[in-house]
Design a protein around this motif. Structure first.
Motif, PDB file in Angstrom:
ATOM      1  N   THR A 298      13.234 -10.324   7.954  1.00 56.50           N
ATOM      2  CA  THR A 298      13.912  -9.236   7.240  1.00 56.50           C
ATOM      3  C   THR A 298      12.905  -8.221   6.696  1.00 56.50           C
ATOM      4  O   THR A 298      13.173  -7.012   6.691  1.00 56.50           O
ATOM      5  CB  THR A 298      14.771  -9.775   6.084  1.00 56.50           C
ATOM      6  OG1 THR A 298      13.951 -10.497   5.159  1.00 56.50           O
ATOM      7  CG2 THR A 298      15.871 -10.689   6.607  1.00 56.50           C
ATOM      8  N   VAL A 299      11.746  -8.699   6.239  1.00 57.79           N
ATOM      9  CA  VAL A 299      10.706  -7.782   5.767  1.00 57.79           C
ATOM     10  C   VAL A 299      10.245  -6.883   6.910  1.00 57.79           C
ATOM     11  O   VAL A 299      10.048  -5.667   6.737  1.00 57.79           O
ATOM     12  CB  VAL A 299       9.523  -8.564   5.170  1.00 57.79           C
ATOM     13  CG1 VAL A 299       8.364  -7.613   4.826  1.00 57.79           C
ATOM     14  CG2 VAL A 299       9.953  -9.326   3.924  1.00 57.79           C
ATOM     15  N   LEU A 300      10.101  -7.451   8.108  1.00 57.51           N
ATOM     16  CA  LEU A 300       9.714  -6.651   9.276  1.00 57.51           C
ATOM     17  C   LEU A 300      10.776  -5.606   9.613  1.00 57.51           C
ATOM     18  O   LEU A 300      10.456  -4.492  10.027  1.00 57.51           O
ATOM     19  CB  LEU A 300       9.463  -7.569  10.473  1.00 57.51           C
ATOM     20  CG  LEU A 300       8.233  -8.476  10.374  1.00 57.51           C
ATOM     21  CD1 LEU A 300       8.143  -9.394  11.590  1.00 57.51           C
ATOM     22  CD2 LEU A 300       6.967  -7.629  10.263  1.00 57.51           C
ATOM     23  N   GLY A 302      12.633  -4.142   7.448  1.00 63.95           N
ATOM     24  CA  GLY A 302      12.448  -3.085   6.470  1.00 63.95           C
ATOM     25  C   GLY A 302      11.287  -2.169   6.811  1.00 63.95           C
ATOM     26  O   GLY A 302      11.359  -0.947   6.612  1.00 63.95           O
ATOM     27  N   LEU A 303      10.213  -2.756   7.349  1.00 61.20           N
ATOM     28  CA  LEU A 303       9.024  -1.957   7.687  1.00 61.20           C
ATOM     29  C   LEU A 303       9.202  -1.195   8.995  1.00 61.20           C
ATOM     30  O   LEU A 303       8.737  -0.055   9.122  1.00 61.20           O
ATOM     31  CB  LEU A 303       7.804  -2.878   7.776  1.00 61.20           C
ATOM     32  CG  LEU A 303       7.367  -3.550   6.467  1.00 61.20           C
ATOM     33  CD1 LEU A 303       6.253  -4.566   6.730  1.00 61.20           C
ATOM     34  CD2 LEU A 303       6.907  -2.500   5.450  1.00 61.20           C
ATOM     35  N   HIS A 304       9.859  -1.830   9.974  1.00 64.43           N
ATOM     36  CA  HIS A 304      10.039  -1.214  11.292  1.00 64.43           C
ATOM     37  C   HIS A 304      11.497  -1.405  11.736  1.00 64.43           C
ATOM     38  O   HIS A 304      11.794  -2.294  12.547  1.00 64.43           O
ATOM     39  CB  HIS A 304       9.086  -1.841  12.318  1.00 64.43           C
ATOM     40  CG  HIS A 304       7.646  -1.787  11.912  1.00 64.43           C
ATOM     41  ND1 HIS A 304       6.911  -0.623  11.949  1.00 64.43           N
ATOM     42  CD2 HIS A 304       6.819  -2.756  11.437  1.00 64.43           C
ATOM     43  CE1 HIS A 304       5.675  -0.869  11.542  1.00 64.43           C
ATOM     44  NE2 HIS A 304       5.588  -2.144  11.214  1.00 64.43           N
ATOM     45  N   THR A 373      12.960  -3.091   1.715  1.00 65.48           N
ATOM     46  CA  THR A 373      11.720  -3.844   1.927  1.00 65.48           C
ATOM     47  C   THR A 373      11.271  -4.542   0.651  1.00 65.48           C
ATOM     48  O   THR A 373      10.902  -5.734   0.669  1.00 65.48           O
ATOM     49  CB  THR A 373      10.607  -2.908   2.437  1.00 65.48           C
ATOM     50  OG1 THR A 373      11.066  -2.241   3.626  1.00 65.48           O
ATOM     51  CG2 THR A 373       9.349  -3.702   2.757  1.00 65.48           C
ATOM     52  N   GLY A 374      11.281  -3.828  -0.459  1.00 72.65           N
ATOM     53  CA  GLY A 374      10.881  -4.435  -1.728  1.00 72.65           C
ATOM     54  C   GLY A 374      11.772  -5.615  -2.091  1.00 72.65           C
ATOM     55  O   GLY A 374      11.287  -6.660  -2.554  1.00 72.65           O
ATOM     56  N   TRP A 376      13.508  -7.548  -0.020  1.00 76.18           N
ATOM     57  CA  TRP A 376      13.299  -8.677   0.881  1.00 76.18           C
ATOM     58  C   TRP A 376      11.946  -9.354   0.657  1.00 76.18           C
ATOM     59  O   TRP A 376      11.821 -10.552   0.894  1.00 76.18           O
ATOM     60  CB  TRP A 376      13.449  -8.201   2.327  1.00 76.18           C
ATOM     61  CG  TRP A 376      14.865  -7.786   2.630  1.00 76.18           C
ATOM     62  CD1 TRP A 376      15.997  -8.235   2.008  1.00 76.18           C
ATOM     63  CD2 TRP A 376      15.293  -6.834   3.603  1.00 76.18           C
ATOM     64  NE1 TRP A 376      17.108  -7.621   2.533  1.00 76.18           N
ATOM     65  CE2 TRP A 376      16.716  -6.757   3.513  1.00 76.18           C
ATOM     66  CE3 TRP A 376      14.635  -6.044   4.532  1.00 76.18           C
ATOM     67  CZ2 TRP A 376      17.467  -5.925   4.326  1.00 76.18           C
ATOM     68  CZ3 TRP A 376      15.394  -5.207   5.354  1.00 76.18           C
ATOM     69  CH2 TRP A 376      16.791  -5.147   5.249  1.00 76.18           C
ATOM     70  N   VAL A 377      10.950  -8.610   0.187  1.00 72.24           N
ATOM     71  CA  VAL A 377       9.666  -9.229  -0.165  1.00 72.24           C
ATOM     72  C   VAL A 377       9.866 -10.180  -1.350  1.00 72.24           C
ATOM     73  O   VAL A 377       9.368 -11.313  -1.350  1.00 72.24           O
ATOM     74  CB  VAL A 377       8.612  -8.154  -0.491  1.00 72.24           C
ATOM     75  CG1 VAL A 377       7.386  -8.794  -1.159  1.00 72.24           C
ATOM     76  CG2 VAL A 377       8.185  -7.413   0.774  1.00 72.24           C
TER      77      VAL A 377
END
Length: 443
Positions: A298-300, A302-304, A373-374, A376-377
């Motif tokens: 999920t973080v990925l 958010g980033l891409h 992203t924040g 999910w981190v």
């Protein structure tokens, strides 16, 4: 699996669960409630619906232990039938409400009844399906039904709304509860053969005390946190992810939710196979590892952001928690005696939903403050902490066998034990029951 469904008792209870899920899960009643909230509050509909869901979680957390305290005193079939009848009556009243506060009152009653039916149903299942392999298959079938419901019941609601008003969804839900009540009433539910000792207050806290006393249950509590931390990604953020992050449409929201449900369904299908090849501890901790992979995915996203990445992430979000949830019943079954089982299943129902009660508002608030992203981190860090806690709190001896001593001469229980001069010694999984009120005394 065919032999499992040949058992009339299990078949009736399974169908009753499926019918009830269709009403109270993600389908008929939920869709109808959202439309009702819009009619009553218009631009404040989301606030009303969110508050109604909060009432649901509070009811689950508070009512669960109380149900555990009475489930060994009141016939369980009577409890389940009564809960279904109450739910049917409440949903028939919902179309007639004119004030928001009336929605909250009725939802409170509805979810109190659901918090009665579900843990009692879960405690009945191991008494109906007594073989370990069949019970694992029963848990798998139950979770598979729940997963498929998340896909099928919204489609059923959409089809009904195409030709009828949303009030018809409440009528359909009530009819489902009545069918469930009839099926349970016609099923020979085994009577509780042992009762937990102590007064009402003692029995209310019994399940919580079991979680504190038994190592594998302390590990389960940490795994409940992992499930709520990872599973909340799908339940809270999917709509915004599809519409805002991926630029998708409303139908694609349903498709991504269906991917998550498919992941859980796959976990349910694979669980009996995994249970034959590994200990419960190994299987459930594997679910935690898959959940960590889901959090990282999920973080990925958010980033891409991309659809392929989202599909993989949401499938893992369904599969990881699914492996844990499907096998929870097996762990509860071997960790308690017959007298403690209703209280333990009710405590698990309450404590697991307490985790969701934390992650629901936390995720919603973080999404607004920190973005996808924040958020999910933070959830990924929490999932790592929960997994580490589970590994630490659940030692290998808690998953397999513990060699321990009985000072008394309970020959029925220690038939395969040997006398050491100080007591009878044998091994079995850690359990708190009438013969081990404080857990086994290790050698």
């Amino acid at each position: 699996m065919r032999s499992l469904f040949a058992d009339t008792r299990f078949r009736n209870l399974f169908v009753a669960q499926v019918v009830a899920l269709t009403g109270t899960g993600t389908g008929l009643a939920t869709v109808a409630l959202g439309l009702l909230a819009y009619d009553l509050a218009a631009d404040r509909a989301a606030l009303v619906l969110g508050a109604a869901l909060a009432v649901k979680m509070v009811a689950y957390v508070v009512v669960g232990p109380v149900v555990g305290a009475v489930a060994d005193r009141v016939p369980r079939r009577r409890l389940m039938v009564g809960a279904d009848l109450v739910r049917a009556g409440v949903v028939l009243l919902l179309p007639w409400v004119a004030e928001v506060w009336q929605v909250f009152v009725l939802i409170g009653v509805l979810q109190t009844a659901s918090a009665t039916f579900t843990p009692v149903f879960q405690s009945v299942l191991p008494d109906v399906v007594t073989g370990e392999k069949d019970y694992t298959r029963a848990l798998s079938a139950s979770q598979l039904a729940s997963s498929l419901e998340t896909v099928g019941s919204p489609l059923l609601a959409a089809a009904a709304l195409a030709v009828l008003g949303y009030s018809s969804l409440f009528v359909g839900t009530a009819a489902g509860f009545l069918v469930s009540a009839a099926l349970v009433a016609g099923t020979a539910v085994p009577a509780v053969t042992a009762r937990a000792e102590g007064g009402f207050g003692t029995r209310v806290l019994l399940g919580v005390r079991l979680f504190r006393a038994v190592p594998q249950l302390r590990g389960l509590l940490a795994l409940n946190a992992v499930v709520a931390t990872v599973g909340v990604v799908s339940l809270v953020t999917t709509v915004n992810v599809v519409r805002d992050l991926l630029g998708g449409s409303d139908p694609e929201v349903g498709l991504l939710l269906a991917v998550c449900g498919a992941g859980t369904a796959l976990a349910a299908v694979l669980s009996p196979w995994a249970a034959r090849r590994a200990s419960t501890r190994t299987v459930m901790l594997s679910g935690a590892v898959v959940s960590l992979a889901a959090a990282a995915a999920t973080v990925l996203v958010g980033l891409h952001p991309s659809w392929p990445a989202a599909v993989v992430a949401w499938a893992l979000v369904g599969a990881g928690p699914g492996l844990i949830m499907v096998n929870t019943g097996r762990l509860l079954r071997v960790s308690s005696g017959l007298a403690q089982r209703p209280a333990l299943f009710s405590a698990q129902f309450s404590l697991s939903h307490a985790c969701w009660l934390v992650t629901y508002p936390l995720t919603g608030w973080l999404t607004v403050v920190a973005g996808f992203t924040g958020t999910w981190v933070v959830l990924a860090v929490a999932a790592v902490a929960g997994t580490v806690a589970a590994v630490t709190l659940w030692p290998r001896t808690g998953a397999d066998l513990i060699r321990h001593r009985h000072d008394g001469a309970d020959h029925a229980h220690v038939a395969l034990a040997r006398w050491t001069g100080r007591g009878w010694v044998h091994s079995h999984p850690i359990v708190v029951d009438d013969r081990h009120p404080h857990g086994p005394v290790p050698v």
